[in-house]
Each structure stands twice: as structure tokens, then as C-alpha cells.
Design a protein around this motif. Structure first.
Motif, PDB file in Angstrom:
ATOM      1  N   GLU A  51      19.847   9.394   0.876  1.00 39.29           N
ATOM      2  CA  GLU A  51      20.224   9.919   2.416  1.00 39.29           C
ATOM      3  C   GLU A  51      21.138   8.864   3.122  1.00 39.29           C
ATOM      4  O   GLU A  51      22.061   9.364   3.592  1.00 39.29           O
ATOM      5  CB  GLU A  51      19.100   9.925   3.122  1.00 39.29           C
ATOM      6  CG  GLU A  51      18.154  10.891   2.546  1.00 39.29           C
ATOM      7  CD  GLU A  51      18.111  12.421   2.613  1.00 39.29           C
ATOM      8  OE1 GLU A  51      19.084  12.827   3.391  1.00 39.29           O
ATOM      9  OE2 GLU A  51      17.583  13.192   2.071  1.00 39.29           O
ATOM     10  N   GLU A  81      21.213  12.957   8.555  1.00 39.83           N
ATOM     11  CA  GLU A  81      21.003  12.184   7.057  1.00 39.83           C
ATOM     12  C   GLU A  81      20.523  10.901   7.358  1.00 39.83           C
ATOM     13  O   GLU A  81      19.435  10.275   6.652  1.00 39.83           O
ATOM     14  CB  GLU A  81      22.331  12.091   6.195  1.00 39.83           C
ATOM     15  CG  GLU A  81      22.832  13.365   5.948  1.00 39.83           C
ATOM     16  CD  GLU A  81      22.264  14.480   5.371  1.00 39.83           C
ATOM     17  OE1 GLU A  81      21.084  14.075   4.921  1.00 39.83           O
ATOM     18  OE2 GLU A  81      22.799  15.600   4.902  1.00 39.83           O
ATOM     19  N   HIS A  84      16.785  11.207   7.990  1.00 44.38           N
ATOM     20  CA  HIS A  84      16.068  11.719   6.686  1.00 44.38           C
ATOM     21  C   HIS A  84      15.888  10.360   5.890  1.00 44.38           C
ATOM     22  O   HIS A  84      14.831  10.010   5.624  1.00 44.38           O
ATOM     23  CB  HIS A  84      16.981  12.544   5.792  1.00 44.38           C
ATOM     24  CG  HIS A  84      17.057  13.923   6.335  1.00 44.38           C
ATOM     25  ND1 HIS A  84      17.900  14.645   5.462  1.00 44.38           N
ATOM     26  CD2 HIS A  84      16.677  14.532   7.317  1.00 44.38           C
ATOM     27  CE1 HIS A  84      17.926  15.857   6.148  1.00 44.38           C
ATOM     28  NE2 HIS A  84      17.233  15.794   7.467  1.00 44.38           N
ATOM     29  N   GLU A 164      17.919  20.406   6.007  1.00 45.68           N
ATOM     30  CA  GLU A 164      18.907  20.660   4.858  1.00 45.68           C
ATOM     31  C   GLU A 164      19.458  21.963   4.922  1.00 45.68           C
ATOM     32  O   GLU A 164      20.765  22.554   4.385  1.00 45.68           O
ATOM     33  CB  GLU A 164      18.191  20.220   3.568  1.00 45.68           C
ATOM     34  CG  GLU A 164      17.950  18.999   3.406  1.00 45.68           C
ATOM     35  CD  GLU A 164      18.859  17.843   3.398  1.00 45.68           C
ATOM     36  OE1 GLU A 164      20.178  18.160   3.714  1.00 45.68           O
ATOM     37  OE2 GLU A 164      18.766  16.525   3.469  1.00 45.68           O
TER      38      GLU A 164
HETATM   39 FE   LIG Z   1      19.400  14.922   3.844  1.00 55.41          FE
END
Ligand SMILES: [Fe+2]
Ligand SMILES: [Fe+2]
Length: 320
Positions: A51, A81, A84, A164
Motif C-alpha cells: 500500500e 492508500e 490502508h 478499493e
Molecule cells: Fe489500497
């Protein structure tokens, strides 16, 4: 009366296995075999690193986004991201490894991240292709992981998956817009898809008969599907989307198999995959170097935050 240690261990193992059998979650405070803990750390860390490193290829285009709208979307996506990565580092920390240790293992080359992020982003169409194919592959991979046996990982996945799906749609929408544009834009999309298709299929990892960890990870419920299974799902999901977009997937062997009710497709270049995984992809050195620099540049922030936390705690003690 004291129980013999082996007996203890056997009972603990039986309890662990019963939890796995019931498809229940293993939580950080539960007893778990050392191999299970190590596998969780390896998989979750690799996911977290992906990520974070994955922010680079797209981050590369933020300053050159073609409109304010595209810039806002791309910024939001790259920030997601980062989020994440942070959930996943936290999930990983519950199994006893610190984030500092994890980052050091990444920049020291002792832990891996997804091979896909070692490919360059050469045109703005790549932002769309990454959203469509790379986040698309991430969804195939991560939706079943919402049911993974390690509690903190499964819970992180639920939230991650929602984001996502936005990532995939923004990529698809970007490509659809370009496909309605000029011949030059259409060619740019096709060229980008040609470069990313095979690396995206490699994201699921090596074929099942060459994937040494799969069987144990499946038995422990850490992984829910095999690599080949997920790859097939990805192909079947993507073919109709490619048709709707009007792009050609660069695989002459790709065709519908009526009997299997699934698509047949060609074999990714596994030598290239091994090469990229072992550090020789087009951008491996650049990605790690960038991460190392960011880690070093941020050292003073971590230090300041630690000192501040310590002082605040001391002040609170003194006031008591
Ligand atoms: Fe991601
Ligand atoms: Fe994403």
C-alpha cells in the motif's frame, strides 16, 4: 497439580484448531502456533508495504494531472492508500512486531511488496489502468480476505475493500473518458493496458504448483483461495469490462471456454516475475530509495512526537 508442558501445548493447539475449523477469528491475545504468527506477520506486512510503496507510481502524476477534478480524485486515492498502509501496519503490530521494525525490514530488503509497483507509470493513462486493473486485482484478492482467520487483518480488509472499489471505478471512468476522446488518447489507453495486463495477472503470485506457502496458509484460513483461482476470477471479471471499454487485452490465447464456463488464457512470463520479485524490475531500486529517503527525512518528526508524548505523560504524573 501441575500439568506437563507438552500436554498444555497440545490442549492449546486443539483449541486453536477448533477455532480455525469453526471459521472463527484468532485474536491477538489468543494462543497461536509460532508458524501461524510468522505467516500472519509476513502476509500483513507485505500487504502494508505494498500500500505504501504503491503510492509512488501514481503519486508521480499528482502535479501533472490534466484538470482540477482529476487532481482531486488522484490525491484522494493516493491518500487512501496511505490509510490502508497504516491500518495494516497497526494490524501487524498486534502480533508483536513494531512499525519501525517493519519499515526497517522493508528498506533493508528483508520483506517484500507487490511486484506490480516496480513498473513505471509512463503516461496519464497509467493512472486509469492502475485503478482499473491493479485495484481490480486487489479487490479480487482482498474481498475473500475479509474472512481471513486473523481478526485484526480481516477487520482492516472490510474497510479497505470499500475504498478499493472506488479506486477501481475512478480508473475505469478515466479510461472510458479517454476512449471517447481522440485517436491519440485511445492509442494511449491501449498502450498502457498492453504494458499492465500481464504484470497485473502476476499480482496473484506464482502458479499454485510453484507456491510453497499456499497450502499451509489455506489450512490456517489466512488465505481463502489459491493464486490460480483468484487469477481466473480476475480474468473472467475483466474481459467484459475490456469489451465495454473497447480495448484489447494483449493475450492471443484468451477465449471463452464453454465447458469450464470460464476464460482460457495464456501464461504470464514467470521468469520476469521472479526477476522483479528478486529486485531487478525496472523501478525496484528507485522505489526503495524513495522510501528510505522519506523514512530518514521523517526521523525528526518521530523523535519530536516521542519526546512530546513522554513530556506530556511526565507533566500529567507531576500534576497528580
Ligand atoms: Fe489500497
Ligand atoms: Fe487502491
Amino acid at each position: 497439580m501441575t500439568v506437563a508442558p507438552e500436554r498444555d501445548e497440545q490442549e492449546l493447539m486443539a483449541g486453536f484448531e477448533a477455532t480455525i475449523e469453526r471459521h472463527d477469528r484468532i485474536e491477538p491475545r489468543d494462543w497461536m502456533p509460532e508458524g501461524y504468527r510468522r505467516t500472519v506477520v509476513r502476509q500483513v506486512a507485505q500487504h502494508a508495504h505494498s500500500e505504501i510503496i504503491g503510492m509512488q507510481p501514481e503519486g508521480n502524476w499528482i502535479t501533472r494531472a490534466p484538470s482540477l477534478r482529476r487532481k482531486a480524485i488522484l490525491l484522494a486515492k493516493v491518500q487512501d492508500e496511505a490509510g490502508h498502509g497504516l491500518y495494516l501496519y497497526s494490524a501487524c503490530e498486534t502480533s508483536g512486531v513494531s512499525r519501525d521494525e517493519l519499515t526497517e525490514m522493508l528498506i533493508g530488503g528483508r520483506q517484500k511488496y507487490s511486484s506490480i509497483f516496480n513498473y513505471p507509470t509512463l503516461t496519464y493513462a497509467d493512472v486509469g489502468t492502475i485503478g482499473w486493473l491493479v485495484d481490480g486485482a486487489a479487490i479480487c484478492n482482498q474481498v475473500p480476505l475479509c474472512r481471513t482467520s486473523y481478526g485484526p487483518y480481516g477487520r482492516a480488509m472490510i474497510r479497505v475493500c470499500k475504498e478499493e472499489s472506488f479506486h477501481q471505478r475512478q480508473g475505469y471512468e478515466l479510461l472510458a473518458t479517454m476512449m471517447r476522446g481522440t485517436d491519440e488518447q485511445r492509442a494511449m489507453v491501449q498502450e498502457s493496458v498492453d504494458r499492465f495486463w500481464w504484470p497485473a495477472l502476476m499480482m496473484f503470485g506464482p502458479p499454485d504448483d510453484d507456491s510453497p506457502n499456499t497450502a499451509q496458509s489455506m489450512a490456517w484460513g489466512i488465505k481463502r483461495n489459491t493464486n490460480d483461482d483468484l487469477r481466473q476470477r480476475m480474468v473472467d471479471m475483466t474481459v467484459p469490462q475490456a469489451e465495454a471499454l473497447g480495448v484489447t487485452l494483449p493475450d492471443p490465447e484468451l477465449r471463452w471456454n464453454e465447458e469450464r464456463q470460464a476464460h482460457d488464457f495464456g501464461t504470464p512470463d514467470w521468469d520476469e516475475f521472479k526477476d522483479v520479485i528478486s529486485g531487478n524490475g525496472p523501478c525496484n531500486a528507485q522505489r526503495l530509495e524513495h522510501r528510505r529517503r522519506a523514512w530518514e527525512d521523517g526521523a525528526w518528526v518521530r523523535e519530536a512526537a516521542t519526546v512530546f508524548a513522554r513530556r506530556t505523560e511526565a507533566d500529567r504524573e507531576a500534576a497528580r
